[in-house]
Design an enzyme around this catalytic site. Structure first.
Site, PDB file in Angstrom:
ATOM      1  CG  ASP A  39       2.757 -37.529  -7.904  1.00  0.00           C
ATOM      2  OD1 ASP A  39       2.352 -39.148  -7.328  1.00  0.00           O
ATOM      3  OD2 ASP A  39       1.868 -36.210  -7.616  1.00  0.00           O
TER       4      ASP A  39
ATOM      5  CE1 TYR B  95       9.035 -33.092  -6.425  1.00  0.00           C
ATOM      6  CE2 TYR B  95       8.318 -31.072  -5.991  1.00  0.00           C
ATOM      7  CZ  TYR B  95       8.701 -32.046  -5.379  1.00  0.00           C
ATOM      8  OH  TYR B  95       9.639 -31.273  -4.405  1.00  0.00           O
ATOM      9  CG  ASP B  96       8.374 -37.261 -10.314  1.00  0.00           C
ATOM     10  OD1 ASP B  96       7.629 -38.637 -10.377  1.00  0.00           O
ATOM     11  OD2 ASP B  96       8.443 -36.654  -9.199  1.00  0.00           O
TER      12      ASP B  96
ATOM     13  CB  SER C 255       8.381 -27.404  29.678  1.00  0.00           C
ATOM     14  OG  SER C 255       9.427 -27.328  31.126  1.00  0.00           O
TER      15      SER C 255
ATOM     16  CD  GLU D  44      -0.945 -22.747  19.889  1.00  0.00           C
ATOM     17  OE1 GLU D  44      -0.319 -23.743  20.343  1.00  0.00           O
ATOM     18  OE2 GLU D  44      -0.872 -21.569  19.444  1.00  0.00           O
TER      19      GLU D  44
ATOM     20  CE  LYS E 153       2.309 -31.069  26.195  1.00  0.00           C
ATOM     21  NZ  LYS E 153       2.426 -32.459  25.571  1.00  0.00           N
TER      22      LYS E 153
ATOM     23  NE  ARG F 147      10.693 -28.762  26.772  1.00  0.00           N
ATOM     24  CZ  ARG F 147      11.715 -29.296  27.899  1.00  0.00           C
ATOM     25  NH1 ARG F 147      12.548 -29.687  28.004  1.00  0.00           N
ATOM     26  NH2 ARG F 147      11.162 -28.244  28.690  1.00  0.00           N
TER      27      ARG F 147
ATOM     28  CD  GLU G  67       5.815 -32.009  20.258  1.00  0.00           C
ATOM     29  OE1 GLU G  67       5.888 -30.654  20.178  1.00  0.00           O
ATOM     30  OE2 GLU G  67       5.944 -33.060  21.299  1.00  0.00           O
TER      31      GLU G  67
ATOM     32  CE  LYS H   8       0.752 -22.533  23.164  1.00  0.00           C
ATOM     33  NZ  LYS H   8       2.038 -22.913  22.170  1.00  0.00           N
TER      34      LYS H   8
HETATM   35  C1  LIG Z   1       4.212 -22.308  24.794  1.00  0.00           C
HETATM   36  C2  LIG Z   1       5.869 -23.130  25.176  1.00  0.00           C
HETATM   37  C3  LIG Z   1       6.742 -23.307  25.798  1.00  0.00           C
HETATM   38  C4  LIG Z   1       6.511 -22.305  23.952  1.00  0.00           C
HETATM   39  N1  LIG Z   1       6.733 -21.361  23.676  1.00  0.00           N
HETATM   40  C5  LIG Z   1       8.413 -21.397  23.885  1.00  0.00           C
HETATM   41  O1  LIG Z   1       8.702 -22.438  24.446  1.00  0.00           O
HETATM   42  C6  LIG Z   1       9.047 -19.477  24.344  1.00  0.00           C
HETATM   43  C7  LIG Z   1      10.741 -19.484  24.564  1.00  0.00           C
HETATM   44  C8  LIG Z   1      10.706 -18.441  24.384  1.00  0.00           C
HETATM   45  C9  LIG Z   1       9.997 -17.653  24.983  1.00  0.00           C
HETATM   46  O2  LIG Z   1      10.561 -16.121  25.454  1.00  0.00           O
HETATM   47  C10 LIG Z   1      11.620 -16.270  25.728  1.00  0.00           C
HETATM   48  C11 LIG Z   1      13.083 -15.326  26.020  1.00  0.00           C
HETATM   49  C12 LIG Z   1      13.745 -15.618  26.043  1.00  0.00           C
HETATM   50  C13 LIG Z   1      13.255 -16.073  27.637  1.00  0.00           C
HETATM   51  C14 LIG Z   1      12.800 -16.954  28.325  1.00  0.00           C
HETATM   52  C15 LIG Z   1      11.312 -16.819  27.165  1.00  0.00           C
HETATM   53  C16 LIG Z   1       8.698 -17.843  24.642  1.00  0.00           C
HETATM   54  C17 LIG Z   1       7.828 -18.480  23.780  1.00  0.00           C
HETATM   55  C18 LIG Z   1       4.744 -24.472  24.339  1.00  0.00           C
HETATM   56  C19 LIG Z   1       5.564 -25.546  24.584  1.00  0.00           C
HETATM   57  C20 LIG Z   1       4.994 -26.807  24.228  1.00  0.00           C
HETATM   58  C21 LIG Z   1       4.008 -27.161  23.363  1.00  0.00           C
HETATM   59  C22 LIG Z   1       2.858 -28.212  22.805  1.00  0.00           C
HETATM   60  N2  LIG Z   1       3.614 -29.268  23.306  1.00  0.00           N
HETATM   61  N3  LIG Z   1       2.197 -27.531  22.120  1.00  0.00           N
HETATM   62  C23 LIG Z   1       1.885 -26.262  21.617  1.00  0.00           C
HETATM   63  N4  LIG Z   1       0.142 -26.740  20.703  1.00  0.00           N
HETATM   64  N5  LIG Z   1       2.117 -25.665  22.134  1.00  0.00           N
HETATM   65  C24 LIG Z   1       2.871 -25.490  23.183  1.00  0.00           C
HETATM   66  N6  LIG Z   1       3.617 -24.697  23.360  1.00  0.00           N
END
Ligand SMILES: CC(C)(CNC(=O)c1ccc(Oc2ccccc2)cc1)c1ccc2c(N)nc(N)nc2n1
Length: 329
Positions: free
Chosen positions: A34, A37-38, A83, A114, A116, A137, A172, A288
């Protein structure tokens, strides 16, 4: 030192401090003390004091700005922040898998799963590698500009090397459990209302008009998406997560890839138990379709992708007993 040498030293110091900050806050593996770094940080501050005209918003010294007058401005996302639809049990996950395979004309997709994180979704906008704006958001189309508060989060890079000209990173903002408990301890001592959970504490901290207060709340950030493509040959969610790590974003390390929904379901059940020992709160898992080509074929409705779903864990069984009846929140 001549001005030229000083400007060179300033550039070196910024890169070095950014790198050591990344090691300390994001990798949690500092390689200098540290004190060292400082000393570097103080040298940078002295050069910027001597040459304020050289200060740029992405300098490591510019993380904690000043109170903004009035409230937060509204900002429209270039691409919607989608969403997620929710499912609550294995049967509904199987339904999701059946619908995806149907819409992919029988192809069986790979899935990325993944955690949440129980925080707030934000959109971080970078131009030529510099962080220029952070937006909540909101309703998915219009959010609030909380740039000055996002800037105080040490795991949000203020500068990214080799980034595309325009990039929107989604993720997030959360408050680690230990920071949450310490904050509530302090609030009880100050006879203030404690926060009900880490998510509310993070939301309250991001809504502070004074970034000096936000900076004390030890918020953190996990990146998990970009708004649309980022003009780079990325073919899957798994590759995107690695690319975000390469850009020095903190990406949650617990994601995994499966070739069928059975593997996904087993993984989710292990985390329904395992999540209680994590240093941050979670409220589910996100499943996903891995391939971006398959995501594109599946498309999204106005609000939610057809290629992703959120599996929600049952709410924590409340420990408090009221009149001998245990409350489940
Ligand atoms: C999948 C996605 C909805 C993100 N993706 C986007 O927001 C997104 C947005 C436009 C995109 O492309 C577009 C471009 C133009 C028009 C429409 C879509 C692609 C992805 C999402 C939402 C919430 C999440 C969460 N709470 N935790 C984790 N781990 N993953 C998450 N992932």
């Amino acid at each position: 030192m001549t001005d030229k040498e000083m400007a060179q030293r300033l550039k070196e110091l910024r890169e070095t401090i950014d790198f050591y900050g990344y090691q300390y806050y994001t990798l949690d593996k500092p390689t200098i003390t540290d004190y060292e770094y400082d000393m570097l940080y103080r040298e940078l501050e002295n050069i910027e004091k001597a040459h304020p005209e050289w200060i740029t918003a992405d300098s490591p010294t510019q993380r904690v700005g000043h109170k903004i007058a009035g409230g937060f401005k509204k900002y429209t996302h270039d691409r919607p922040m989608l969403s997620l639809g929710d499912v609550f049990n294995d049967a509904e996950l199987m339904d999701f898998d059946r619908r995806v395979r149907q819409d992919l004309d029988g192809e069986a997709p790979e899935y990325v799963v993944e955690l949440k994180i129980d925080g707030l979704a934000v959109n971080l906008i970078y131009e030529d590698g510099s962080f220029i704006r952070g937006v909540t958001r909101g309703d998915g189309t219009v959010g609030e500009d909380i740039t000055n508060n996002i800037r105080t989060i040490r795991t949000v890079p203020l500068h990214i090397d080799n980034a595309p000209p325009h990039m929107e990173v989604r993720g997030e903002v959360y408050m680690p459990v230990r920071a949450f408990e310490a904050l509530n301890e302090q609030r009880r001592e100050d006879e203030l209302e404690p926060f009900a959970n880490p998510r509310n504490a993070a939301a309250g901290s991001l809504r502070q008009l004074d970034p000096q207060i936000t900076a004390q709340r030890k918020l953190a950030f996990f990146a998990y998406a970009v708004g649309g493509t980022i003009g780079m040959a990325i073919g899957s969610q798994q590759e995107l997560l690695q690319r975000l790590r390469d850009f020095r974003f903190h990406v949650n390390p617990e994601s995994a890839v499966f070739t069928n929904m059975t593997g996904v379901i087993d993984f989710i059940h292990t985390w329904d138990e395992g999540r209680r020992t994590l240093p941050y709160a979670t409220d589910g898992m996100v499943v996903k379709v891995n391939s971006f080509a398959q995501q594109k074929r599946l498309g999204n409705t106005v609000k939610i992708p057809r290629w992703a779903i959120a599996y929600k864990f049952p709410p924590e069984q409340a420990r408090t007993k009221v009149l001998g009846i245990s409350l489940s929140l």
